[in-house]
Design an enzyme around this catalytic site. Structure first.
Site, PDB file in Angstrom:
ATOM      1  N   LYS A  54       0.843  -1.204   0.000  1.00 20.10           N
ATOM      2  CA  LYS A  54       0.000   0.000   0.000  1.00 20.10           C
ATOM      3  C   LYS A  54       0.877   1.252   0.000  1.00 20.10           C
ATOM      4  O   LYS A  54       0.614   2.217  -0.723  1.00 20.10           O
ATOM      5  CB  LYS A  54      -0.918  -0.003   1.228  1.00 20.10           C
ATOM      6  CG  LYS A  54      -2.018  -1.061   1.137  1.00 20.10           C
ATOM      7  CD  LYS A  54      -2.758  -1.266   2.448  1.00 20.10           C
ATOM      8  CE  LYS A  54      -3.700  -2.467   2.320  1.00 20.10           C
ATOM      9  NZ  LYS A  54      -4.356  -2.861   3.559  1.00 20.10           N
ATOM     10  N   GLN A  98      -4.240  -1.326   9.852  1.00 14.59           N
ATOM     11  CA  GLN A  98      -4.143  -2.673   9.274  1.00 14.59           C
ATOM     12  C   GLN A  98      -4.662  -3.708  10.267  1.00 14.59           C
ATOM     13  O   GLN A  98      -4.210  -3.767  11.405  1.00 14.59           O
ATOM     14  CB  GLN A  98      -2.674  -2.962   8.901  1.00 14.59           C
ATOM     15  CG  GLN A  98      -2.473  -4.289   8.203  1.00 14.59           C
ATOM     16  CD  GLN A  98      -3.120  -4.338   6.812  1.00 14.59           C
ATOM     17  OE1 GLN A  98      -3.069  -3.376   6.057  1.00 14.59           O
ATOM     18  NE2 GLN A  98      -3.740  -5.456   6.482  1.00 14.59           N
ATOM     19  N   ASP A 121     -10.572   3.088   4.279  1.00  9.37           N
ATOM     20  CA  ASP A 121     -10.970   1.678   4.167  1.00  9.37           C
ATOM     21  C   ASP A 121     -12.493   1.564   4.100  1.00  9.37           C
ATOM     22  O   ASP A 121     -13.023   0.508   3.754  1.00  9.37           O
ATOM     23  CB  ASP A 121     -10.487   0.908   5.410  1.00  9.37           C
ATOM     24  CG  ASP A 121      -9.461  -0.156   5.048  1.00  9.37           C
ATOM     25  OD1 ASP A 121      -9.261  -0.395   3.842  1.00  9.37           O
ATOM     26  OD2 ASP A 121      -8.880  -0.742   5.979  1.00  9.37           O
TER      27      ASP A 121
END
Ligand code: NAP
Length: 283
Positions: A54, A98, A121
């Site tokens: 990412k 994460q 997200d």
């Protein structure tokens, strides 16, 4: 019929290139460079690889890499404090915690601290509520990637019969909401669904987000259907999806391969979300 194979790698690369162009234009017109704060707690090797990918994609798109790494034995309070600091920092456009976080923490309580306008997200309760109401907000990356693929291949969504197999908060539910918002007639199937074959074989658009290797075969696929396989399953034969690809190739009009279908879209949509977040905050 032999299905056309959807090239997620190519579409993902196109989205990433477009984000890079849009970021450059955004900065050139006097705006602050968008920044993404990935937050990794601990050293889980798989999570470390995901985060590294990412960060790399982010830099390639001209987005500032504002990565934060905390030790595995950090307390819930320490992580919460960091998230609140990032939430208040105007250099940070997007925050991505994460998951999974180490066992001593409650990941959902931490995720909920990310403000909706920085939730790249798209997984916080507020973002899920905005999606459910069809209001402006950041959408989850993998479901957005599915929609991007459908649009790229000019799939008629309005009025289509769509069946989503899987009802997770991560994929199934949000992709079903997005299809509904685009006026598909949506059915959500799950582990308790009776006669999955009958339900799936009515679908013009069949989305598999299950996590069971090749669960859906010829009997589940309507001839001419568009088949999107979100599943990623590690087997002795390598990575396979939730759909029997050979059966889909024979019956469908369009099908995603695994790997190389939905997978490459997730990071591309994360970058797109980071720029959307920067623009939302500038308003
Ligand atoms: P999940 O949270 O485990 O949810 C799986 C869903 O499938 C559940 O709703 C479950 O039903 C349903 N299900 C399980 N067995 C079934 C069966 N035999 N028949 C019908 N439905 C069944 O999984 P997820 O996070 O949504 O992920 C799904 C798949 O997508 C996984 O393979 C994952 O690796 C992959 N994935 C890929 C990406 C990407 O491409 N970037 C991103 C995320 C996930 P119940 O609710 O009734 O238990």
């Amino acid at each position: 019929m032999t299905a056309e194979i959807i090239d997620g790698k190519a579409v993902g690369a196109e989205v990433r290139a477009q984000v890079a162009t849009d970021v450059a234009a955004w900065v050139a017109s006097g705006n602050r460079q968008p920044g993404l704060a990935t937050v990794l707690v601990g050293d889980d090797p798989a999570s470390a690889v995901y985060v590294a990918n990412k960060r790399k994609a982010c830099v390639e798109a001209g987005i500032a890499d504002l990565h934060q790494h905390l030790p595995a034995d950090s307390s819930q309070e320490t992580v919460a404090e960091l998230l609140l600091t990032l939430a208040a920092d105007p250099a940070v456009s997007g925050i991505l915690l994460q998951l999974p976080v180490p066992k001593q923490m409650r990941g959902s309580d931490l995720t909920a601290l990310i403000p909706a306008e920085k939730d790249v997200d798209g997984l916080t309760p507020v973002s899920a509520g905005l999606l459910a109401q069809g209001a402006t907000g950041l959408r989850p990356c993998t479901p957005s990637g599915v929609m991007e693929l459908l649009d790229h291949y000019a799939v008629q969504i309005e009025g289509a019969g769509a069946v989503v197999v899987g009802r997770s908060d991560l994929v199934g539910k949000p992709v079903a909401q997005m299809l509904l918002q685009r006026s598909a007639t949506v059915t959500i199937a799950h582990s308790r669904t009776r006669d999955l074959e009958a339900v799936c074989s009515r679908a013009d658009i069949l989305i598999a987000a299950v996590g069971v290797p090749r669960l859906l075969g010829a009997a589940h696929i309507k001839p001419g259907a568009v088949v999107i396989d979100v599943g990623i399953n590690r087997t002795d034969a390598g990575l396979v999806g939730d759909v029997d690809f050979d059966a889909a190739l024979e019956l469908a009009s369009l099908v995603t391969p695994v790997p190389g279908g939905v997978g490459p879209m997730t990071i591309a949509m994360l970058l797109k979300n980071t720029l959307i977040a920067a623009k939302l905050q500038a308003k």
